[in-house]
Design a protein around this motif. Structure first.
Motif, short mmCIF file in Angstrom:
data_model
loop_
_atom_site.label_atom_id
_atom_site.label_comp_id
_atom_site.label_asym_id
_atom_site.label_seq_id
_atom_site.Cartn_x
_atom_site.Cartn_y
_atom_site.Cartn_z
N GLY A 1 -32.26 -4.40 -12.37
CA GLY A 1 -32.17 -4.87 -13.74
C GLY A 1 -31.39 -3.95 -14.66
N TYR A 2 -31.14 -2.70 -14.21
CA TYR A 2 -30.32 -1.78 -14.99
C TYR A 2 -28.85 -2.17 -14.82
N LYS A 3 -28.11 -2.13 -15.91
CA LYS A 3 -26.72 -2.56 -15.81
C LYS A 3 -25.71 -1.61 -16.44
N ASP A 4 -26.14 -0.67 -17.25
CA ASP A 4 -25.21 0.24 -17.90
C ASP A 4 -25.72 1.68 -17.83
N ASP A 5 -24.81 2.62 -17.62
CA ASP A 5 -25.11 4.05 -17.66
C ASP A 5 -26.36 4.38 -16.84
N ILE A 6 -26.33 4.01 -15.57
CA ILE A 6 -27.48 4.23 -14.68
C ILE A 6 -27.49 5.67 -14.21
N ARG A 7 -28.60 6.37 -14.48
CA ARG A 7 -28.73 7.78 -14.12
C ARG A 7 -30.00 8.01 -13.31
N LEU A 8 -29.91 8.95 -12.40
CA LEU A 8 -31.03 9.24 -11.51
C LEU A 8 -31.36 10.72 -11.53
N LEU A 9 -32.65 11.02 -11.32
CA LEU A 9 -33.09 12.37 -10.97
C LEU A 9 -33.62 12.30 -9.55
N ILE A 10 -33.12 13.19 -8.69
CA ILE A 10 -33.43 13.12 -7.27
C ILE A 10 -34.08 14.43 -6.82
N ASP A 11 -35.17 14.31 -6.07
CA ASP A 11 -35.81 15.49 -5.47
C ASP A 11 -35.04 15.83 -4.19
N PRO A 12 -34.35 16.98 -4.13
CA PRO A 12 -33.55 17.31 -2.96
C PRO A 12 -34.37 17.70 -1.74
N GLU A 13 -35.66 17.96 -1.93
CA GLU A 13 -36.51 18.29 -0.79
C GLU A 13 -37.05 17.03 -0.13
#
Length: 303
Positions: free
Chosen positions: A264-276
């Motif tokens: 449902g997100y359509k603009d400026d999609i940003r993520l925070l990802i746990d690298p572990e």
């Protein structure tokens, strides 16, 4: 033909061959589901008293079981499972009176075999895409009258079936679906700024390449439940998360991107990802009728 003309022709053929190889290889990769550290995720968020909830599950099923769950088409044969185990992803999303339920069957390299969508709430409809080598079969259904509303989709009588052709460029690339982004991040091993993973999403207006690119890192607080071997613990701490952006573009010049969405997100999609854990901790972006909103990890079930 003189030697100069012969060399020129061979050079042109070589350039064409290299172009095909580059297009194909740039959109495909070998991913191992064995590196996936989780199998279920739950997210939630709210804005203006509107709640958003998303759940994700990833299961590995046998090739035989996958084949039994794939539909047959009225013309031609759909892609058959190749790997010994097939990735089955289910994503449920609820926001503003609308509920969606997506199930996707993938090869471990993200090649999509089938995708089923069920929409409930404000609007009810169902669609299954069955992927073939040169086209995509579509089975779309809606309630035909008031008496069918609220009933199982299998009872709906407003049915539209047909095929959407894939052109030569689309046939050469590995086609996947947006729900596979969770799996992709789980197996792509993103670790530092500049790391990138991408897949191709099918759309009737043209295949879209969506890429997840790490742009930096950020120290953030997390608070979620972790379930492993039947035991539940609460994780409340600070972690150094990867900041990433989701960028989408047509695989063809001047392609159409009007319908690109992710949950449902359509603009400026940003993520925070746990690298572990190789999992998304936070998703933010613009949602229709709601505006900018963020959902955060609430629960993870670990392998």
């Amino acid at each position: 033909m003189n030697l100069k003309g012969c060399w020129s022709q061979r050079k042109s053929l070589l350039v064409m061959l290299l172009s095909v190889i580059l297009v194909s290889s740039s959109y495909a990769a070998d991913y191992s589901p064995e590196s996936l550290k989780w199998h279920q995720l739950k997210y939630s968020g709210s804005k203006f008293f509107i709640s958003l909830d998303t759940s994700v599950s990833v299961d590995m099923i046998s090739r035989k079981d996958a084949a039994s769950e794939l539909i047959t088409t009225s013309e031609g044969e759909g892609k058959q499972p190749i790997a010994d185990e097939i990735v089955k992803i289910n994503v449920k999303n609820s926001v503003v009176g609308s509920d969606t339920d997506f199930t996707v069957w993938l090869e471990p390299d993200t090649t999509v075999l089938q995708r089923t969508s069920i929409y409930g709430g404000i609007k009810e409809w169902y669609r299954t895409y069955r992927f073939m080598s040169d086209k995509v079969y579509s089975d779309k259904r809606k309630p035909a009258k008031g008496s069918e509303e609220g009933k199982p989709w299998s009872t709906w009588t407003n049915i539209a079936q047909g095929f959407f052709q894939l052109d030569e460029t689309e046939q050469r690339v590995t086609i996947s679906e947006s729900e596979a982004l969770f799996y992709l991040i789980g197996v792509a091993d993103l670790k530092k700024q500049g790391d990138k993973a991408s897949l191709n999403m099918y759309d009737r207006s043209g295949v879209i390449n969506a890429s997840v690119t790490v742009t930096g890192s950020k120290r953030v607080s997390v608070d979620y439940k972790a379930i492993k071997n039947g035991q539940t613990s609460r994780i409340k701490k600070k972690v150094v998360a990867l900041e990433a952006v989701v960028d989408a573009r047509s695989i063809k010049e001047n392609g159409n991107l009007e319908k690109f969405k992710f949950l449902g997100y359509k603009d400026d999609i940003r993520l925070l990802i746990d690298p572990e854990l190789n999992t998304i901790l936070e998703i933010s972006g613009a949602v229709e009728y709601v505006g900018n909103v963020t959902i955060r990890l609430e629960e993870i079930s670990l392998n």
